[in-house]
Design a protein around this motif. Structure first.
Motif, PDB file in Angstrom:
ATOM      1  N   GLU A   1       0.830  -1.207   0.000  1.00 28.89           N
ATOM      2  CA  GLU A   1       0.000   0.000   0.000  1.00 28.89           C
ATOM      3  C   GLU A   1       0.866   1.258   0.000  1.00 28.89           C
ATOM      4  OE1 GLU A   1      -3.609   1.749  -0.427  1.00 28.89           O
ATOM      5  OE2 GLU A   1      -3.291  -0.413  -0.217  1.00 28.89           O
TER       6      GLU A   1
ATOM      7  N   GLY B   1      -0.649  -1.450  -4.049  1.00 29.41           N
ATOM      8  CA  GLY B   1      -1.532  -2.329  -3.285  1.00 29.41           C
ATOM      9  C   GLY B   1      -2.554  -3.054  -4.121  1.00 29.41           C
ATOM     10  N   ASP B   2      -3.012  -2.405  -5.218  1.00 31.27           N
ATOM     11  CA  ASP B   2      -4.017  -3.026  -6.082  1.00 31.27           C
ATOM     12  C   ASP B   2      -3.411  -3.689  -7.302  1.00 31.27           C
ATOM     13  OD1 ASP B   2      -3.143  -0.642  -7.153  1.00 31.27           O
ATOM     14  OD2 ASP B   2      -5.092  -0.100  -8.005  1.00 31.27           O
ATOM     15  N   LYS B   3      -2.075  -3.737  -7.383  1.00 27.27           N
ATOM     16  CA  LYS B   3      -1.409  -4.271  -8.574  1.00 27.27           C
ATOM     17  C   LYS B   3      -0.612  -5.542  -8.303  1.00 27.27           C
ATOM     18  CE  LYS B   3      -0.864   0.324 -10.670  1.00 27.27           C
ATOM     19  NZ  LYS B   3       0.113   1.342 -11.145  1.00 27.27           N
TER      20      LYS B   3
ATOM     21  N   GLU C   1      -0.158  -9.076  -6.135  1.00 21.42           N
ATOM     22  CA  GLU C   1      -0.914 -10.065  -5.354  1.00 21.42           C
ATOM     23  C   GLU C   1       0.006 -10.863  -4.436  1.00 21.42           C
ATOM     24  OE1 GLU C   1      -3.535 -14.161  -6.182  1.00 21.42           O
ATOM     25  OE2 GLU C   1      -2.180 -13.345  -7.705  1.00 21.42           O
TER      26      GLU C   1
ATOM     27  N   ASP D   1      -4.205 -11.589 -16.218  1.00 26.63           N
ATOM     28  CA  ASP D   1      -4.444 -10.851 -14.981  1.00 26.63           C
ATOM     29  C   ASP D   1      -3.128 -10.354 -14.400  1.00 26.63           C
ATOM     30  OD1 ASP D   1      -5.666  -9.814 -12.755  1.00 26.63           O
ATOM     31  OD2 ASP D   1      -5.856 -11.741 -11.715  1.00 26.63           O
TER      32      ASP D   1
END
Length: 500
Positions: A427, A432-434, A436, A499
Motif C-alpha cells: 500500500e 496495493g491493487d497491482k 498479489e 491478470d
C-alpha cells in the motif's frame, strides 16, 4: 449381481448412504469395507473382480481391480489405495504412484473416504485426472462411473486386442475430454475421434487450454535481494511442477554462486568447463554464442528441464559487462523467439549488473519471500528496483505476485503479522491493487526434505524415486509437491487470463 445404467440413476441416495457410514475417526480398514467395497459394487464389479492386500515388494496394495487375461498383455485396470479419514490423501500420492508403476495399472484411485483422487498411468508417467469431495462425487458420479466402471474396463480390454500400442494415449484423451465436456460418448466411437495432444488435468477443471497467449514465452526473473528466502529452490521446483503440467521450461542461472546449476546436479567445473561446454558467461560476452549453444538438458523420469549453467568466473565479468555497449539488452536479444513456454532467470540476491540484465530480459517478475521480518522488509526495495528498471524498458514489467516459501504453519500469529506487513508495504509503495500475495494453498511449507533435494541434484517431485529417502520423508515431499503444483497452476491461470 446386476448393475449398469439403473445403478447410475439412483446413485445419489446410494452414495449418501455409503458416506454416512464413516466418521473422521474411522480406521483405514473400516473405510475399505464401508466405502470402497460398496463403491466398487456401484461401479458394476463383483467381489471376484478384485483382490485385496496384494503384496508389492515389501508393501501391501489395498485393492487390485480387474482380472488378468492370458491371451492379452494387459495390466490391471484399476488399483485403489485407502487411507484413514483423518489423513490427507495428497501426502500419499507418491505411494500410489509407486504402486501404479510397479503393477502397470492404467488407473489409480486414492481415497480416505472423504476425498477421491483419480490418477492415470501412461508408460510410467503418472498424471492426476481429477479429485472429488464426497459432495462433488455425488454430483458428478455419472462421469466417475464412466471412467472407473466395469463396463468401461471391459470395453478398454477388448479394445486392447485391436490396438495394444495406441490405446493408452487415446483412452486418456477421451478421459480428458470427458472431464471437460461432462461425458464420454466418444468412447465407443473411437474411429471418429480426433486425438489431440495429451494434456494433464488437475482438479475439476482442465488446467489450461492451448491458446496462442499461453504458448507465447513468459520470461520470469525470480528476484528478492534478501538471500535465504528459498529463491533458487522455488525456481527449481516451480519449473519442475510446470513441466509436469506439460510446459516446456528453460532455467537460466545468472548467479556466480551457481546454486541453481548445482541444485540440478550440474557441476560447473566437471560437467561444463572440463567438457568444453558453454555457460552463461559465454552467452553474455560472445555475440555469436546462441541460446541453444549453452543449454544442458536434464532428465528425471518424465521431467525435463533445460538449463543454462553458471560459473564462478561470472563474478569477474561485472566491470566488463558495465563497459559493454547496450549490455542490459544482451540477454533479452538472445531470448527472442525461443521455443519455451516459460523461461525462469535466477539472479543473485543483490542489485548488481546481472540483475539489471535479468530484469531487462524479463516479461514479468516473481518475488519469493519468507514470512519473517527481514525478507518482508526487503519487498519495498525489490519493488523500487523494478520501478527503476521499468523506466528503461519499452515493454511493461509487471510483478506477477509474491510467493511464500519456507512457510511455518505452527507460527500462526507471526504469519498473520507478516501478511499484514506485506499489505502495508504494498500500500505504501503505491502498488496495493497491482501486486498479489499468492493464496495460502500455494505457500511452500518449511520442510527439511525441500531444502535437502538441491544437495542431491533433483527437484522435490523426484524424491519419491530416491530409495535413500524414508517413507515419512516421502510423505513430506509429497506435501511440498502439492504446494508447488498449486503454485504452478495459479501462475498459469494468472498469465492465461492476462491478470497482470
Amino acid at each position: 449381481m446386476a448393475h449398469g445404467a439403473s445403478m447410475i440413476v439412483d446413485s445419489g441416495s446410494t452414495l449418501q448412504d455409503i458416506f454416512k457410514a464413516i466418521a473422521s475417526d474411522s480406521s483405514e480398514s473400516y473405510v475399505e469395507q464401508k466405502v470402497v467395497v460398496p463403491l466398487l459394487h456401484t461401479l458394476g464389479y463383483d467381489s471376484d473382480d478384485w483382490r485385496t492386500q496384494v503384496v508389492i515388494l515389501k508393501s501391501k496394495l489395498d485393492f487390485l481391480v480387474g482380472k488378468s487375461d492370458s491371451a492379452l498383455v494387459a495390466p490391471p485396470y484399476l488399483i485403489i489405495e485407502v487411507k484413514a479419514p483423518y489423513k490427507k490423501i495428497a501426502h500419499s500420492v507418491w505411494q500410489l504412484n509407486n504402486y501404479m508403476r510397479r503393477t502397470g495399472a492404467v488407473l489409480g484411485l486414492l481415497t480416505n473416504g472423504y476425498d477421491f483422487r483419480i490418477l492415470y498411468n501412461c508408460d510410467g508417467k503418472i498424471t492426476d485426472v481429477v479429485e472429488y469431495s464426497q459432495a462433488t462425487l455425488i454430483a458428478k458420479y455419472q462421469l466417475f462411473y464412466k471412467i472407473l466402471s466395469k463396463k468401461t474396463y471391459l470395453h478398454f480390454t477388448s479394445t486392447l486386442y485391436k490396438n495394444q500400442q495406441q490405446i493408452r494415449t487415446r483412452f486418456f484423451d477421451l478421459i480428458s475430454k470427458a472431464v471437460e465436456q461432462e461425458g464420454m460418448s466418444g468412447l465407443s466411437n473411437q474411429g471418429k475421434v480426433s486425438f489431440a495432444q495429451v494434456q494433464p488435468i488437475r482438479g475439476e477443471n482442465t488446467l489450461v487450454t492451448n491458446t496462442q497467449e499461453e504458448h507465447k514465452s513468459m520470461i520470469i526473473t525470480v528476484f528478492n535481494n534478501k538471500g535465504g528466502v528459498g529463491k533458487t529452490t522455488t525456481t527449481i521446483n516451480l519449473a519442475a511442477a510446470l513441466n509436469k503440467l506439460g510446459k516446456r521450461v528453460l532455467l537460466i542461472d545468472i548467479d556466480a554462486q551457481a546454486n541453481l546449476t548445482m541444485g540440478l546436479g550440474i557441476d560447473p567445473l566437471e560437467d561444463v568447463e572440463q567438457q568444453g561446454k558453454k555457460d552463461i558467461c559465454h552467452l553474455l560476452t560472445e555475440p555469436r554464442t546462441k541460446l541453444e549453444d549453452t543449454v544442458i538438458k536434464k532428465h528425471w523420469g518424465d521431467v525435463q528441464l533445460d538449463v543454462i549453467p553458471s560459473h564462478i568466473r561470472l563474478s569477474h565479468l561485472e566491470i566488463s559487462l558495465i563497459q559493454t555497449v547496450d549490455s542490459d539488452r544482451l540477454l533479452a536479444k538472445k531470448l527472442r523467439s525461443n521455443n519455451y513456454d516459460f523461461v525462469f532467470i535466477d539472479p543473485p540476491p543483490s542489485f548488481s549488473k546481472v540483475n539489471g540484465i535479468s530484469l531487462m530480459a524479463s516479461s514479468a517478475i516473481l518475488i519469493p519471500t519468507q514470512l519473517s521480518s527481514y525478507p518482508v522488509r526487503a519487498l519495498e526495495y525489490v519493488i523500487a528496483q523494478v520501478g527503476k528498471v521499468q523506466d528503461y524498458k519499452e515493454e511493461n514489467l509487471p510483478i506477477l505476485g509474491i510467493a511464500v516459501s519456507m512457510y511455518d504453519q505452527k507460527s500462526a500469529k507471526v504469519n498473520a503479522s507478516m501478511v499484514k506487513k506485506i499489505f502495508s508495504i504494498l500500500e505504501s509503495s503505491g502498488v496495493g491493487d497491482k501486486i498479489e500475495l499468492f493464496p495460502e494453498h500455494t505457500w511452500i511449507p518449511r520442510l527439511n526434505i525441500v531444502s535437502s533435494c538441491p544437495d542431491k541434484g533433483y527437484p522435490i517431485n523426484q524424491a519419491e524415486f530416491d530409495d535413500k529417502v524414508t517413507h515419512q520423508e516421502k510423505e513430506y515431499a509429497q506435501k511440498a509437491v502439492e504446494s508447488y503444483t498449486q503454485l504452478a497452476k495459479h501462475l498459469v491461470k494468472k498469465i492465461t487470463k492476462g491478470d497482470l
